[in-house]
Design an enzyme around this catalytic site. Structure first.
Site, PDB file in Angstrom:
ATOM      1  N   CYS A 114      18.736  41.282 -45.748  1.00 23.94           N
ATOM      2  CA  CYS A 114      17.695  41.123 -46.348  1.00 23.94           C
ATOM      3  C   CYS A 114      16.679  42.519 -45.784  1.00 23.94           C
ATOM      4  CB  CYS A 114      16.819  39.857 -46.155  1.00 23.94           C
ATOM      5  SG  CYS A 114      16.201  39.849 -44.407  1.00 23.94           S
TER       6      CYS A 114
ATOM      7  N   GLN B 136      19.826  28.245 -17.962  1.00 21.50           N
ATOM      8  CA  GLN B 136      18.813  28.802 -18.352  1.00 21.50           C
ATOM      9  C   GLN B 136      18.849  30.377 -18.824  1.00 21.50           C
ATOM     10  OE1 GLN B 136      14.895  27.311 -16.873  1.00 21.50           O
ATOM     11  NE2 GLN B 136      16.327  26.423 -15.427  1.00 21.50           N
ATOM     12  N   ASN B 137      20.173  30.999 -18.349  1.00 24.14           N
ATOM     13  CA  ASN B 137      20.191  32.131 -18.382  1.00 24.14           C
ATOM     14  C   ASN B 137      20.707  32.824 -19.654  1.00 24.14           C
ATOM     15  OD1 ASN B 137      19.417  32.134 -15.542  1.00 24.14           O
ATOM     16  ND2 ASN B 137      21.271  32.232 -14.843  1.00 24.14           N
TER      17      ASN B 137
ATOM     18  N   THR C 123      16.873  28.094  -9.633  1.00 25.97           N
ATOM     19  CA  THR C 123      15.668  28.128 -10.678  1.00 25.97           C
ATOM     20  C   THR C 123      14.425  27.538  -9.858  1.00 25.97           C
ATOM     21  OG1 THR C 123      15.018  27.169 -12.637  1.00 25.97           O
ATOM     22  CG2 THR C 123      16.282  25.747 -11.173  1.00 25.97           C
ATOM     23  N   SER C 124      13.352  28.150 -10.259  1.00 24.11           N
ATOM     24  CA  SER C 124      12.134  27.759  -9.820  1.00 24.11           C
ATOM     25  C   SER C 124      11.486  26.614 -10.393  1.00 24.11           C
ATOM     26  CB  SER C 124      11.092  28.725 -10.017  1.00 24.11           C
ATOM     27  OG  SER C 124      10.886  29.086 -11.506  1.00 24.11           O
TER      28      SER C 124
ATOM     29  N   HIS D 154      18.471  28.359 -23.226  1.00 24.83           N
ATOM     30  CA  HIS D 154      17.402  29.433 -23.767  1.00 24.83           C
ATOM     31  C   HIS D 154      18.029  30.598 -24.521  1.00 24.83           C
ATOM     32  CE1 HIS D 154      14.853  27.796 -20.321  1.00 24.83           C
ATOM     33  NE2 HIS D 154      14.727  27.061 -21.373  1.00 24.83           N
TER      34      HIS D 154
ATOM     35  N   ALA E 229      23.108  31.762  -4.145  1.00 23.23           N
ATOM     36  CA  ALA E 229      24.113  31.469  -4.990  1.00 23.23           C
ATOM     37  C   ALA E 229      25.529  31.772  -4.381  1.00 23.23           C
ATOM     38  CB  ALA E 229      23.911  31.626  -6.369  1.00 23.23           C
TER      39      ALA E 229
ATOM     40  N   CYS F  76      16.051  35.825 -42.606  1.00 29.24           N
ATOM     41  CA  CYS F  76      16.863  35.157 -43.128  1.00 29.24           C
ATOM     42  C   CYS F  76      18.136  34.506 -42.101  1.00 29.24           C
ATOM     43  CB  CYS F  76      17.794  36.021 -44.265  1.00 29.24           C
ATOM     44  SG  CYS F  76      19.004  37.265 -43.283  1.00 29.24           S
TER      45      CYS F  76
HETATM   46  C1  BV8 Z   1       9.592  24.140 -25.664  1.00 29.65           C
HETATM   47  C2  BV8 Z   1      14.657  33.222 -22.737  1.00 29.65           C
HETATM   48  C3  BV8 Z   1       9.275  22.485 -27.385  1.00 29.65           C
HETATM   49  C4  BV8 Z   1      13.986  34.525 -23.166  1.00 29.65           C
HETATM   50  C5  BV8 Z   1      13.080  31.707 -21.472  1.00 29.65           C
HETATM   51  C6  BV8 Z   1       2.284  25.437 -24.519  1.00 29.65           C
HETATM   52  C7  BV8 Z   1       3.010  25.802 -26.036  1.00 29.65           C
HETATM   53  C8  BV8 Z   1       4.309  25.598 -26.098  1.00 29.65           C
HETATM   54  C9  BV8 Z   1       5.226  25.268 -25.014  1.00 29.65           C
HETATM   55  C10 BV8 Z   1       4.771  24.966 -23.816  1.00 29.65           C
HETATM   56  C11 BV8 Z   1       3.206  24.980 -23.488  1.00 29.65           C
HETATM   57  N1  BV8 Z   1       3.138  24.835 -22.106  1.00 29.65           N
HETATM   58  C12 BV8 Z   1       4.407  24.669 -21.728  1.00 29.65           C
HETATM   59  C13 BV8 Z   1       5.325  24.589 -22.809  1.00 29.65           C
HETATM   60  C14 BV8 Z   1       6.686  24.303 -22.632  1.00 29.65           C
HETATM   61  C15 BV8 Z   1       7.276  25.809 -22.140  1.00 29.65           C
HETATM   62  C16 BV8 Z   1       7.017  25.728 -20.536  1.00 29.65           C
HETATM   63  O1  BV8 Z   1       7.798  25.202 -20.050  1.00 29.65           O
HETATM   64  N2  BV8 Z   1       6.326  26.777 -20.185  1.00 29.65           N
HETATM   65  C17 BV8 Z   1       6.055  26.965 -18.831  1.00 29.65           C
HETATM   66  C18 BV8 Z   1       5.933  28.631 -18.622  1.00 29.65           C
HETATM   67  C19 BV8 Z   1       4.917  25.909 -18.387  1.00 29.65           C
HETATM   68  N3  BV8 Z   1       8.583  25.676 -22.591  1.00 29.65           N
HETATM   69  C20 BV8 Z   1       8.967  26.176 -23.869  1.00 29.65           C
HETATM   70  O2  BV8 Z   1       8.339  26.869 -24.442  1.00 29.65           O
HETATM   71  C21 BV8 Z   1      10.259  25.721 -24.221  1.00 29.65           C
HETATM   72  N4  BV8 Z   1      10.350  25.397 -25.291  1.00 29.65           N
HETATM   73  O3  BV8 Z   1       9.074  23.387 -24.914  1.00 29.65           O
HETATM   74  O4  BV8 Z   1      10.008  23.635 -27.178  1.00 29.65           O
HETATM   75  C22 BV8 Z   1       7.766  22.972 -27.868  1.00 29.65           C
HETATM   76  C23 BV8 Z   1       7.569  24.071 -28.825  1.00 29.65           C
HETATM   77  C24 BV8 Z   1       6.455  24.195 -29.350  1.00 29.65           C
HETATM   78  C25 BV8 Z   1       5.328  23.570 -28.630  1.00 29.65           C
HETATM   79  C26 BV8 Z   1       5.495  22.583 -27.424  1.00 29.65           C
HETATM   80  C27 BV8 Z   1       6.809  22.370 -27.085  1.00 29.65           C
HETATM   81  C28 BV8 Z   1      11.222  27.238 -24.229  1.00 29.65           C
HETATM   82  C29 BV8 Z   1      11.265  27.709 -23.081  1.00 29.65           C
HETATM   83  C30 BV8 Z   1      12.109  28.889 -22.933  1.00 29.65           C
HETATM   84  C31 BV8 Z   1      11.524  30.126 -22.532  1.00 29.65           C
HETATM   85  N5  BV8 Z   1      12.733  31.358 -22.595  1.00 29.65           N
HETATM   86  N6  BV8 Z   1      14.145  32.721 -21.545  1.00 29.65           N
HETATM   87  C32 BV8 Z   1      14.275  35.522 -22.205  1.00 29.65           C
HETATM   88  O5  BV8 Z   1      14.987  35.446 -21.235  1.00 29.65           O
HETATM   89  O6  BV8 Z   1      13.704  36.546 -22.507  1.00 29.65           O
HETATM   90  S1  BV8 Z   1      12.648  31.164 -20.155  1.00 29.65           S
HETATM   91  C33 BV8 Z   1      13.226  31.906 -18.656  1.00 29.65           C
HETATM   92  O7  BV8 Z   1      12.496  31.782 -17.827  1.00 29.65           O
HETATM   93  C34 BV8 Z   1      14.586  31.827 -18.119  1.00 29.65           C
HETATM   94  O8  BV8 Z   1      15.239  31.352 -19.123  1.00 29.65           O
HETATM   95  C35 BV8 Z   1      14.203  30.563 -17.382  1.00 29.65           C
HETATM   96  O9  BV8 Z   1      14.172  29.486 -17.915  1.00 29.65           O
HETATM   97  C36 BV8 Z   1      12.673  31.020 -16.873  1.00 29.65           C
HETATM   98  C37 BV8 Z   1      12.963  31.520 -15.369  1.00 29.65           C
HETATM   99  O10 BV8 Z   1      13.079  30.297 -14.917  1.00 29.65           O
HETATM  100  P1  BV8 Z   1      13.940  30.732 -13.695  1.00 29.65           P
HETATM  101  O11 BV8 Z   1      15.451  30.733 -14.251  1.00 29.65           O
HETATM  102  O12 BV8 Z   1      13.827  29.518 -12.837  1.00 29.65           O
HETATM  103  O13 BV8 Z   1      13.818  32.039 -12.848  1.00 29.65           O
HETATM  104  P2  BV8 Z   1      12.699  32.172 -12.058  1.00 29.65           P
HETATM  105  O14 BV8 Z   1      12.375  33.613 -11.960  1.00 29.65           O
HETATM  106  O15 BV8 Z   1      11.483  31.458 -12.249  1.00 29.65           O
HETATM  107  O16 BV8 Z   1      12.992  31.711 -10.546  1.00 29.65           O
HETATM  108  C38 BV8 Z   1      14.350  32.000 -10.017  1.00 29.65           C
HETATM  109  C39 BV8 Z   1      14.754  31.126  -8.865  1.00 29.65           C
HETATM  110  O17 BV8 Z   1      15.918  31.850  -8.145  1.00 29.65           O
HETATM  111  C40 BV8 Z   1      13.640  31.127  -7.648  1.00 29.65           C
HETATM  112  O18 BV8 Z   1      13.492  29.848  -7.258  1.00 29.65           O
HETATM  113  C41 BV8 Z   1      14.268  32.128  -6.501  1.00 29.65           C
HETATM  114  O19 BV8 Z   1      13.876  31.421  -5.270  1.00 29.65           O
HETATM  115  C42 BV8 Z   1      15.719  31.787  -6.704  1.00 29.65           C
HETATM  116  N7  BV8 Z   1      16.619  32.807  -6.508  1.00 29.65           N
HETATM  117  C43 BV8 Z   1      16.290  33.875  -6.357  1.00 29.65           C
HETATM  118  N8  BV8 Z   1      17.377  34.730  -5.582  1.00 29.65           N
HETATM  119  C44 BV8 Z   1      18.276  33.969  -5.623  1.00 29.65           C
HETATM  120  C45 BV8 Z   1      17.702  32.539  -5.943  1.00 29.65           C
HETATM  121  N9  BV8 Z   1      18.678  31.463  -6.088  1.00 29.65           N
HETATM  122  C46 BV8 Z   1      19.896  31.672  -5.467  1.00 29.65           C
HETATM  123  N10 BV8 Z   1      20.403  32.560  -5.015  1.00 29.65           N
HETATM  124  C47 BV8 Z   1      19.826  33.713  -5.206  1.00 29.65           C
HETATM  125  N11 BV8 Z   1      20.302  34.864  -4.875  1.00 29.65           N
END
Ligand code: BV8
Length: 266
Positions: free
Chosen positions: A172, A117-118, A210-211, A135, A253, A146
Site C-alpha cells: 500500500c 520482554q526483550n 528486569t526492573s 513486547h 545473568a 495495512c
Molecule cells: C499495555 C518494546 C494495555 C519496545 C517495551 C498509561 C497509558 C497506557 C498504558 C499505561 C499507562 N500507564 C501504565 C501503562 C501500562 C504501560 C506501563 O507499564 N508503563 C510503565 C512505564 C508504567 N504498559 C504498556 O503500555 C503495555 N501495554 O498496558 O496495554 C493498555 C493499552 C492502552 C492503555 C492502557 C493499557 C505495553 C508495554 C510495552 C512497552 N514496550 N518494549 C522497544 O523495545 O522499543 S517495554 C521495554 O521496556 C522492554 O521491553 C521492557 O519491558 C522494558 C524495560 O524493562 P526491563 O526489561 O526491566 O529493563 P530495565 O532497563 O527496566 O531493567 C533492566 C534490569 O536488568 C535492571 O533491574 C538491572 O538491574 C538488571 N540488570 C542489568 N544488568 C544485568 C541485569 N540483570 C541481570 N544481569 C545483568 N548483567
C-alpha cells in the site's frame, strides 16, 4: 551431587535454590533487558549510548513519537537492529538453552519455557525456543497501515544517524514500522495468557534482569507467587519485584545461570 554454593548467594539460600531447581520439572524463565546486558545490549534504564543517550527510550517507544517523527524513531530502531546483529548471546542465554537439556532423574525431559520482554533474538540464537515475546520483536516489521509483514532489507547505517526514512510497504506504499509493542499498545494477541498459563503450570519461576516496572509483564511474578509457585529473582540490583520473591539472587545473568545449570548437571 556436590554441595555447590552458587555465586552471590549465602550457603543456606544456595542450597534452597538448588533443591528447588533440582526438583523443578517445569520451569518458566521471565527475562528482561538485563538478560542481554552482558551481550552488550544497553538496558532501558541505562542511558542509551552515543547519539541516543540524551533520549528516554520510554518516550521514543511510543505511537506518539512515531506519529510525530517517523524518520527519527526509525533511525533509533535501525541503530538497535544493527547493534543486536553485531552482538552474540551471552553465557546466560547459552545456560538457559542447556538447562532444557538437563535430563530429569527418570530420564524424562524438563520443560523450560522462556517468556521475554526483550525484542532481541538472542535467546533464539542461543538455541532456546521462546514461548512469548511479550513486547514483540526487533526482527519483525510490518506496514503501519495495512499491517502486511515486511521482509525486505533493513538498512543499518554504518554510523548512527538521527533520521532515516522507514521502508515503504510493497502493498500500500505506507511506512513500515518495527514489530514491537510500544507503550500504550496492546500486547500481541494471546501472548500474556500464554505467559500466565506457563507460570501457573510451573514448579519454579525465575525472573532474570528486569526492573519489574512495565505492566502487564511485571505482574507475572505475582501471579506465580499467588499460585504457590516458587519465584526466584536473578538481578544484581534490588527491583520492584525483589520484596515479592522467595529468593533474591544478587548476581548477573551470565554470572549466575551457568553456575546454576552446571550444578544441575552434576
Ligand atoms: C499495555 C518494546 C494495555 C519496545 C517495551 C498509561 C497509558 C497506557 C498504558 C499505561 C499507562 N500507564 C501504565 C501503562 C501500562 C504501560 C506501563 O507499564 N508503563 C510503565 C512505564 C508504567 N504498559 C504498556 O503500555 C503495555 N501495554 O498496558 O496495554 C493498555 C493499552 C492502552 C492503555 C492502557 C493499557 C505495553 C508495554 C510495552 C512497552 N514496550 N518494549 C522497544 O523495545 O522499543 S517495554 C521495554 O521496556 C522492554 O521491553 C521492557 O519491558 C522494558 C524495560 O524493562 P526491563 O526489561 O526491566 O529493563 P530495565 O532497563 O527496566 O531493567 C533492566 C534490569 O536488568 C535492571 O533491574 C538491572 O538491574 C538488571 N540488570 C542489568 N544488568 C544485568 C541485569 N540483570 C541481570 N544481569 C545483568 N548483567
Amino acid at each position: 551431587m556436590t554441595d555447590t554454593t552458587l555465586p552471590g548467594l549465602e550457603p543456606a539460600q544456595s542450597r534452597r535454590l538448588l533443591e528447588v531447581a533440582r526438583a523443578a520439572r517445569r520451569v518458566t524463565v521471565l527475562t528482561g533487558a538485563g538478560m542481554s546486558a552482558e551481550s552488550g545490549v544497553p538496558t532501558f534504564r541505562v542511558a542509551q549510548s552515543g547519539l541516543w543517550e540524551r533520549f528516554d527510550p520510554t518516550m521514543l517507544a511510543t505511537p506518539e513519537a512515531w506519529e510525530a517523527d517517523r524518520e527519527f524513531v526509525w533511525a533509533w530502531y535501525a541503530w538497535r537492529v544493527g547493534l543486536v546483529r553485531g552482538v552474540e548471546p551471552n553465557a546466560g542465554h547459552l545456560a538457559l538453552a542447556r538447562w532444557a537439556e538437563v535430563p530429569w532423574p527418570d530420564g524424562g525431559r524438563r520443560q523450560l519455557r522462556i517468556v521475554t520482554q526483550n525484542v532481541d533474538d538472542l535467546h533464539e540464537r542461543a538455541g532456546s525456543q521462546v514461548l512469548a515475546h511479550l513486547h514483540g520483536s526487533l526482527t519483525a516489521f510490518r506496514c503501519e497501515a495495512c499491517e502486511s509483514p515486511y521482509d525486505g532489507a533493513i538498512d543499518v547505517p554504518a554510523e548512527p544517524v538521527e533520521r532515516l526514512p522507514p521502508p515503504r510497504c510493497a502493498s500500500c506504499g505506507e511506512a513500515v514500522r518495527p514489530g514491537v509493542v510500544w507503550f500504550g499498545e496492546m500486547l500481541p494477541e494471546g501472548a500474556f495468557d500464554v505467559a500466565a498459563d506457563a507460570v501457573f503450570d510451573s514448579d519454579l519461576v525465575l525472573v532474570v534482569g528486569t526492573s519489574g516496572l512495565v505492566y502487564p509483564a511485571a505482574g507475572l511474578p505475582d501471579l506465580a507467587r499467588g499460585h504457590g509457585v516458587a519465584v526466584v529473582e536473578l538481578n544484581p540490583e534490588r527491583t520492584e519485584v525483589s520484596e515479592r520473591v522467595d529468593i533474591a539472587w544478587r548476581q548477573t545473568a551470565a554470572g549466575g545461570l551457568p553456575a546454576l545449570v552446571a550444578a544441575l548437571e552434576t
